[in-house]
Scaffold this motif. Sequence first.
Motif, PDB file in Angstrom:
ATOM      1  N   PHE A  92       0.814  -1.167  -0.190  1.00 34.65           N
ATOM      2  CA  PHE A  92       0.006  -0.102   0.129  1.00 34.65           C
ATOM      3  C   PHE A  92       0.868   1.242  -0.181  1.00 34.65           C
ATOM      4  N   TYR A  96      -6.093   1.989  -2.149  1.00 38.07           N
ATOM      5  CA  TYR A  96      -6.246   1.010  -1.232  1.00 38.07           C
ATOM      6  C   TYR A  96      -7.066  -0.225  -1.911  1.00 38.07           C
ATOM      7  N   ARG A 123      -5.616  -4.030  -2.520  1.00 39.87           N
ATOM      8  CA  ARG A 123      -6.168  -5.023  -1.367  1.00 39.87           C
ATOM      9  C   ARG A 123      -6.509  -6.418  -2.189  1.00 39.87           C
TER      10      ARG A 123
END
Length: 140
Positions: free
Chosen positions: A13, A84, A88
Amino acid sequence: MQIKNHLIGSSKFRAALCVILLLTEQGGTLTSSEMAQQLNVHAAYLRKIMSTLLKAGMVEAKEGQDGGYKLKHPESDITLADVYDAVREVKKSQTVTFCHWTTSINENLAKLMLEVDECTISYLKEIKATDMISSLSNSN
């Protein structure tokens, strides 16, 4: 289904966010070698991050002499939630039975993790890449 709920602290991230911030700050096209040098990361690792961002539609690649990567959307439209979402991973969890509550526990934890993830995304949608650049500039 399992969502990595520690994603914000992950190096993936942070690296993806640094790429987006670098492209935001530079405002143009950068080669992978320029980015790797400026971000102080190995080129192979950067290629993995760029592949993820390309698949997510956050950046675009141009080949040739003037080639490189650039943001696909205006930087003012990019939020941390976009980064994000791009990095993810949602995986099917493997269930190991420890006790007679395991199935119920796993179902409840999966729901809880989804709620936490939804809250995280909701919060991150409020923070734009340009806000991060301003914040970082003010802290120096």
